[in-house]
Design an enzyme around this catalytic site. Sequence first.
Site, PDB file in Angstrom:
ATOM      1  N   THR A 190      -1.822  -3.795  -4.375  1.00  0.00           N
ATOM      2  CA  THR A 190      -1.609  -4.047  -2.950  1.00  0.00           C
ATOM      3  C   THR A 190      -2.802  -3.621  -2.095  1.00  0.00           C
ATOM      4  O   THR A 190      -3.670  -2.865  -2.532  1.00  0.00           O
ATOM      5  CB  THR A 190      -0.361  -3.299  -2.449  1.00  0.00           C
ATOM      6  N   ASP A 191      -2.766  -4.108  -0.861  1.00  0.00           N
ATOM      7  CA  ASP A 191      -3.752  -3.666   0.125  1.00  0.00           C
ATOM      8  C   ASP A 191      -3.182  -2.450   0.858  1.00  0.00           C
ATOM      9  O   ASP A 191      -2.113  -1.933   0.503  1.00  0.00           O
ATOM     10  CB  ASP A 191      -4.108  -4.805   1.080  1.00  0.00           C
ATOM     11  N   ALA A 192      -3.837  -2.007   1.886  1.00  0.00           N
ATOM     12  CA  ALA A 192      -3.414  -0.802   2.610  1.00  0.00           C
ATOM     13  C   ALA A 192      -2.041  -0.967   3.255  1.00  0.00           C
ATOM     14  O   ALA A 192      -1.356   0.023   3.499  1.00  0.00           O
ATOM     15  CB  ALA A 192      -4.452  -0.441   3.678  1.00  0.00           C
ATOM     16  N   ILE A 217       0.986  -4.885   0.725  1.00  0.00           N
ATOM     17  CA  ILE A 217       1.176  -6.307   0.402  1.00  0.00           C
ATOM     18  C   ILE A 217       0.226  -6.676  -0.732  1.00  0.00           C
ATOM     19  O   ILE A 217      -0.934  -6.257  -0.748  1.00  0.00           O
ATOM     20  CB  ILE A 217       0.906  -7.172   1.651  1.00  0.00           C
TER      21      ILE A 217
END
Length: 132
Positions: free
Chosen positions: A13-15, A18
Amino acid sequence: MHLHQVRVYYEDTDAGGIVYYANYLKFMERARTEWLRGLGYEQDTLMEQSIAFVVKHVEMHNYAPARFNQLLSIETRVVELKGASMTFQQNIKNEQGVTLVSGNIKVACVDLAVMKPKRLPRTLLGEISRVI
């Protein structure tokens, strides 16, 4: 159709929690590997015979995001089979069965020694024909 499940890890995921878009391609790759394994073929064994699969074309549509810790199901089916290539249709769904991502991936069989197209082994071609 082959079904493979993956859990979304933090590293996927990103920050914002997601799934980063490129990781969907990794999930699809894993599902195709497991599909091949389910037919009784291991990629390392094929590579020892100078046979490999390379992605020639990808078309991917993102409909909704996957999030950290979700269990995703990847549906894989062959929609076109030729002598030296095949096209997969893959859908990634969440636990509610909602399609998050879909993709069409064309994969070519190549001779590793010369990196040129090579016909799929007859036995593998027969196995794939049997299941599509």
